[in-house]
Design a protein around this motif. Structure first.
Motif, short mmCIF file in Angstrom:
data_model
loop_
_atom_site.label_atom_id
_atom_site.label_comp_id
_atom_site.label_asym_id
_atom_site.label_seq_id
_atom_site.Cartn_x
_atom_site.Cartn_y
_atom_site.Cartn_z
N LEU A 176 -3.15 7.58 14.05
CA LEU A 176 -3.43 7.43 12.63
C LEU A 176 -2.16 7.01 11.90
O LEU A 176 -1.10 7.58 12.11
CB LEU A 176 -3.93 8.78 12.08
CG LEU A 176 -4.43 8.83 10.65
CD1 LEU A 176 -5.64 7.94 10.47
CD2 LEU A 176 -4.79 10.26 10.26
N VAL A 177 -2.26 6.00 11.04
CA VAL A 177 -1.12 5.56 10.22
C VAL A 177 -1.58 5.55 8.77
O VAL A 177 -2.53 4.84 8.42
CB VAL A 177 -0.63 4.15 10.63
CG1 VAL A 177 0.60 3.77 9.81
CG2 VAL A 177 -0.31 4.08 12.11
N THR A 178 -0.94 6.36 7.94
CA THR A 178 -1.35 6.41 6.53
C THR A 178 -0.12 6.30 5.65
O THR A 178 1.01 6.36 6.12
CB THR A 178 -2.04 7.74 6.17
OG1 THR A 178 -1.06 8.78 6.19
CG2 THR A 178 -3.14 8.10 7.14
N GLU A 179 -0.36 6.22 4.36
CA GLU A 179 0.70 6.30 3.36
C GLU A 179 1.19 7.75 3.35
O GLU A 179 0.53 8.63 3.90
CB GLU A 179 0.10 5.86 2.01
CG GLU A 179 1.02 5.92 0.83
CD GLU A 179 1.02 7.29 0.19
OE1 GLU A 179 1.96 7.55 -0.58
OE2 GLU A 179 0.13 8.10 0.44
N GLY A 180 2.33 8.02 2.71
CA GLY A 180 2.91 9.37 2.78
C GLY A 180 2.42 10.35 1.73
O GLY A 180 1.35 10.95 1.87
N ILE A 181 3.20 10.49 0.67
CA ILE A 181 3.04 11.59 -0.28
C ILE A 181 1.61 11.72 -0.85
O ILE A 181 1.06 12.82 -0.87
CB ILE A 181 4.02 11.41 -1.47
CG1 ILE A 181 5.44 11.26 -0.95
CG2 ILE A 181 3.92 12.57 -2.44
CD1 ILE A 181 6.03 12.48 -0.36
N LEU A 182 1.03 10.62 -1.30
CA LEU A 182 -0.28 10.72 -1.97
C LEU A 182 -1.33 11.21 -0.99
O LEU A 182 -2.15 12.08 -1.31
CB LEU A 182 -0.70 9.37 -2.54
CG LEU A 182 0.26 8.74 -3.54
CD1 LEU A 182 -0.22 7.36 -3.95
CD2 LEU A 182 0.39 9.62 -4.76
N THR A 183 -1.29 10.68 0.24
CA THR A 183 -2.28 11.07 1.24
C THR A 183 -2.08 12.53 1.65
O THR A 183 -3.04 13.29 1.78
CB THR A 183 -2.16 10.15 2.47
OG1 THR A 183 -2.14 8.80 2.02
CG2 THR A 183 -3.30 10.34 3.42
N LEU A 184 -0.82 12.92 1.84
CA LEU A 184 -0.54 14.31 2.23
C LEU A 184 -0.98 15.27 1.13
O LEU A 184 -1.55 16.33 1.40
CB LEU A 184 0.96 14.49 2.52
CG LEU A 184 1.46 13.88 3.83
CD1 LEU A 184 2.98 13.83 3.85
CD2 LEU A 184 0.96 14.68 5.04
N THR A 185 -0.71 14.89 -0.13
CA THR A 185 -1.10 15.76 -1.24
C THR A 185 -2.62 15.94 -1.26
O THR A 185 -3.13 17.05 -1.41
CB THR A 185 -0.63 15.15 -2.58
OG1 THR A 185 0.75 14.85 -2.47
CG2 THR A 185 -0.85 16.11 -3.72
N ARG A 186 -3.35 14.83 -1.08
CA ARG A 186 -4.80 14.93 -1.09
C ARG A 186 -5.29 15.72 0.12
O ARG A 186 -6.21 16.54 0.01
CB ARG A 186 -5.42 13.53 -1.10
CG ARG A 186 -6.93 13.50 -1.19
CD ARG A 186 -7.44 13.76 -2.60
NE ARG A 186 -7.15 12.63 -3.47
CZ ARG A 186 -7.98 11.59 -3.62
NH1 ARG A 186 -9.14 11.56 -2.99
NH2 ARG A 186 -7.66 10.59 -4.40
N ALA A 187 -4.67 15.52 1.28
CA ALA A 187 -5.08 16.25 2.49
C ALA A 187 -4.89 17.75 2.27
O ALA A 187 -5.70 18.57 2.71
CB ALA A 187 -4.27 15.78 3.69
N ASN A 238 0.84 -1.19 0.00
CA ASN A 238 0.00 0.00 0.00
C ASN A 238 0.89 1.25 0.00
O ASN A 238 0.47 2.32 0.41
CB ASN A 238 -0.83 -0.06 1.29
CG ASN A 238 -2.19 0.54 1.14
OD1 ASN A 238 -2.53 1.04 0.08
ND2 ASN A 238 -2.95 0.51 2.20
N GLY A 239 2.14 1.09 -0.40
CA GLY A 239 3.08 2.22 -0.37
C GLY A 239 2.87 3.15 -1.56
O GLY A 239 2.08 2.87 -2.47
N THR A 240 3.63 4.25 -1.56
CA THR A 240 3.43 5.28 -2.57
C THR A 240 3.66 4.77 -3.99
O THR A 240 2.78 4.89 -4.85
CB THR A 240 4.38 6.46 -2.29
OG1 THR A 240 4.21 6.85 -0.95
CG2 THR A 240 4.09 7.63 -3.21
N SER A 241 4.83 4.17 -4.22
CA SER A 241 5.15 3.75 -5.59
C SER A 241 4.14 2.71 -6.07
O SER A 241 3.67 2.76 -7.19
CB SER A 241 6.54 3.14 -5.67
OG SER A 241 7.43 3.84 -4.89
#
Lengths: 84, 383
Positions: B295-306, A13-16
């Motif tokens: 809360l545990v989420t993925e990084g870049i994509l989630t932050l961009t959407r937030a 479920n990571g970014t890449s």
């Protein structure tokens, strides 16, 4: 008689992996539960940590302890069937 | 002590611009805010109030004495040629972090000060204008303590319901409303309380149509709700343990944004990551769980959407990971970011779509939004 332990399937479920189509692998949730309900479990993973290595094309999935690169639904099912 | 401030507004019925203007800023440990009510309604009032508020805020930000700044504005505000009344009225607030507050009001209804469920009537000094005999301003020097609340409003609130109620809502009616709300919800946030006041004022009007612009500003002094967001792996891997311990020992709410980051913390702190069955995705990576982490989420994509959600006119709060992250931000007062500076080589693969942002940039955007739009205290530490 005890049932053999279930094989765990994890979808990264990571970014890449998400950018490269991990969402297409989400179909595996219903497929694996329907077809291999008592023999396999399917979960997501925060990150399988494979993106740090070179030449490993995402998305990644883990079947048992084997990593599958450039994973597709067919590839994962095929691999899972070979292990059962 | 943290000062929670927020404003809610409602336009006059059939108008397409707000005639009241509220501006505020945290600067050098102080909180400055101005509420101005422009003459009339619509665009004209909007321009007048925005000008007054912007000028006063600039004055205060530059470090001018609040009394001096307000006196200059009071003595120079022009008079409407038709109605022969001043162009705008204002309330200005300057609070320092130790709780000392100076408040100046000119023309706006007197503010309400509440401590331990009682209304206090603070002493004020009245200064008359040297150029306009009918203008005078009230100056208050007060000391705020944890639990104190201040409510400011435009006359649209106190005069709402004129005709329905004999004399409108008035100050007494407003006090009753607030007191009743505080009895049922003693720790209500400024955001909710100001919205509640505006809604009540509007519902007091005939047909629920606001006859004037309605604005309410609420200030609530309380212990800050601290939160920590850990995103990205630390630059030097040998420091992982140190930062993981810092994260563990943090007393407020905690979030992790990043799969690799979650793996590092899980390894260092020996807490397994649990991945529940995904519920809502909305094309975003799912939320994971870790004991002791909110809360545990993925990084870049989630932050961009937030960041997109925070930038929307009304913040979007939904079930997906970014929506939950926005909720996490909005439920905090002091937000600390720990941003790992290590680059994920995989993100620079030319085969990846171009949407992928650089972590530092996205954190910069989010912290700017949180500071300026949502008036949060934000610190960013690169590790």
């Amino acid at each position: 008689m005890n049932n053999p332990p279930k094989i765990e399937v994890r979808i990264c479920n990571g970014t890449s992996c998400c950018l490269m189509g991990a969402s297409r692998l989400m179909k595996l949730f219903s497929i694996i539960r329907r077809r291999f309900g008592c023999k396999a479990d399917v979960l997501t993973a925060a990150c399988l940590g494979q993106c740090w290595r070179e030449n490993n094309k995402p998305p990644h999935a883990l079947v048992g302890d084997e990593i599958i690169y450039n994973a597709t639904v067919e590839k994962v099912i095929e691999n899972l069937e070979s292990k059962l | 002590m943290f000062i929670d401030i927020d404003c809610a507004q409602q336009k006059k019925y059939n108008q397409n611009a707000y005639g009241d203007c509220f501006l505020s800023k945290r600067t050098q440990g102080r909180l400055i805010a101005v509420l101005s009510d422009g003459l009339g309604s619509g665009i004209k009032a909007n321009i007048l109030s925005c000008m007054t508020a912007a000028m006063l805020l600039k004055f205060l930000e530059a470090g001018s004495n609040i009394q001096k700044a307000c006196e200059i504005i009071m003595n120079s505000l022009p008079v409407c040629q038709v109605r022969k009344i001043s162009y705008s009225t204002f309330s200005a607030i300057d609070c320092s972090s130790d709780g000392t507050a100076r408040i100046v009001e000119e023309g706006n209804p007197q503010f309400i000060r509440i401590r331990n469920g009682e209304v206090l009537e603070p002493e004020c000094k009245i200064i008359a204008s040297t150029t306009f005999p009918d203008r005078c301003m009230r100056i208050y020097n007060i000391k705020l303590e944890p639990g104190d609340r201040l409510i400011f409003c435009s006359d649209g609130v106190t005069q709402s319901g004129l005709g329905v109620l004999k004399l409108g809502l008035r100050r007494e009616g407003l006090i009753d409303l607030i007191m009743n709300k505080l009895k049922t919800k003693p720790d209500i946030s400024s955001r909710s309380l100001s919205k509640y006041i505006v809604r009540c004022a509007q519902y007091t009007e005939a047909d629920k149509k606001a006859k004037d612009d309605i604005s309410a500003v609420s200030i609530y002094c309380r212990e800050p709700r601290e939160s920590l967001i850990f995103t990205g792996p630390p630059f030097h891997a040998e420091n992982d343990k140190i930062y993981a311990d810092l994260f563990k020992n943090f007393s407020g709410k905690k979030a992790i944004c990043g799969g690799a980051t979650a793996n590092i913390l899980s390894r260092e702190l020996n807490i397994p990551i649990e991945n529940q069955i995904p519920l809502s995705s909305d094309n975003l990576p799912f939320v994971s769980q870790m004991e002791g982490v909110n809360l545990v989420t993925e990084g870049i994509l989630t932050l961009t959407r937030a960041c997109e959600y925070l930038d929307a006119p009304e913040p979007v709060i939904n079930d997906n990971a970014a929506g939950q992250l926005v909720k996490f931000f909005l439920e905090s007062d002091c937000i600390n970011f720990m941003v790992g500076a290590k680059l994920n080589q995989a993100h620079y693969d030319p085969g990846l779509p171009v949407e992928i942002e650089i972590r530092k940039n996205i954190i910069k955007k989010i912290s700017k939004l949180l500071e300026e739009k949502y008036i949060k205290k934000v610190t960013v530490q690169y590790i």
